[in-house]
Scaffold this active site. Structure first.
Site, PDB file in Angstrom:
ATOM      1  N   ASP A 148       0.872  -1.161   0.000  1.00 43.95           N
ATOM      2  CA  ASP A 148       0.000   0.000   0.000  1.00 43.95           C
ATOM      3  C   ASP A 148       0.919   1.223   0.000  1.00 43.95           C
ATOM      4  O   ASP A 148       2.126   1.105   0.256  1.00 43.95           O
ATOM      5  CB  ASP A 148      -0.883  -0.032   1.248  1.00 43.95           C
ATOM      6  N   ASP A 207      -0.089   5.187   1.012  1.00 40.56           N
ATOM      7  CA  ASP A 207      -0.319   6.124   2.113  1.00 40.56           C
ATOM      8  C   ASP A 207      -0.482   5.373   3.435  1.00 40.56           C
ATOM      9  O   ASP A 207      -1.348   4.505   3.562  1.00 40.56           O
ATOM     10  CB  ASP A 207      -1.575   6.956   1.839  1.00 40.56           C
TER      11      ASP A 207
END
Length: 225
Positions: free
Chosen positions: A20, A22
């Protein structure tokens, strides 16, 4: 949290690691809060209504909160607000080392950002990303649906069941499980008790990725090396 819990993850060989972005590789929290605070005030949405959507694509959040006739303009507005504010974005501990360790291996980013926003935040953080970047506007359904991780695995040419996903958000962990991937959670934005994964660490600084001669990838606690 002081304990690094990797469990069976240390016993497995992976063909790829999917990150991922953020909350996992970079911290964009101040910019996210500023953009969504402005958007919420403009659209009559309360902080309570916004809560619980962390890790989901902006378009999906808007569709959950507003009636259909307001979707298009509201999505355009939050996209513009987020693109315009990439201040205070920094790389999280261990992110650079993790990406460098996997530079010659199969790795990817699968994010809930749109492609323009992902590129803007990566540039602001001065991060060198993997060659495979999957964004919310490239899939039919974003997280918590499995589509982003399935597409990342497809582009990497590997089975999702041979992938390790690194995530900070419950929505992303649900998506990874649905895709059939193993899950390593980082406790950067969400309480530890709200993260369901195969392993859990404070951040990427707690682990190292080691490449085998055959190109396989193993994960280890940094303190054990």
């Amino acid at each position: 949290m002081s304990t690094v819990v990797l469990g069976r993850l240390t016993e497995l060989d992976f063909d790829a690691v999917i990150f991922d972005m953020d909350g996992t590789l970079i911290d964009s929290t101040p910019a996210v809060i500023r953009a969504w605070t402005i958007w919420a005030k403009e659209h009559g949405v309360t902080a309570e209504q916004l809560a619980g959507h962390h890790g989901m694509p902006s378009a999906g959040v808007v569709r959950r909160l507003l009636p259909e006739h307001r979707h298009e303009s509201a999505i355009d507005r939050i996209n513009a607000l987020e693109i315009d504010d990439v201040h205070d974005i920094v790389v999280l501990p261990g992110a650079i080392e993790a990406l460098e360790a996997l530079a010659s291996a199969r790795s990817a980013i699968a994010t809930s950002c749109t492609l323009p926003l992902a590129r803007a935040r990566i540039a602001a953080a001065q991060l060198t990303p993997p060659s495979v970047l999957v964004t919310a506007d490239q899939v039919k359904h974003g997280k918590p649906a499995p589509d982003p991780f399935l597409l990342a695995a497809e582009r990497l040419g590997v089975s999702p069941r041979r992938c390790l996903v690194v995530e900070d958000a419950p929505a992303g962990l649900v998506a990874a499980e649905a895709a059939g991937c193993y899950r390593l959670a980082v406790v950067t934005t969400t309480r530890e008790e709200d993260l369901v994964a195969d392993g859990i660490v404070r951040n990427l600084g707690d682990v190292e990725f080691v490449l085998g001669a055959d190109g396989s990838i193993r994960v280890r606690a940094r303190s054990s090396w």
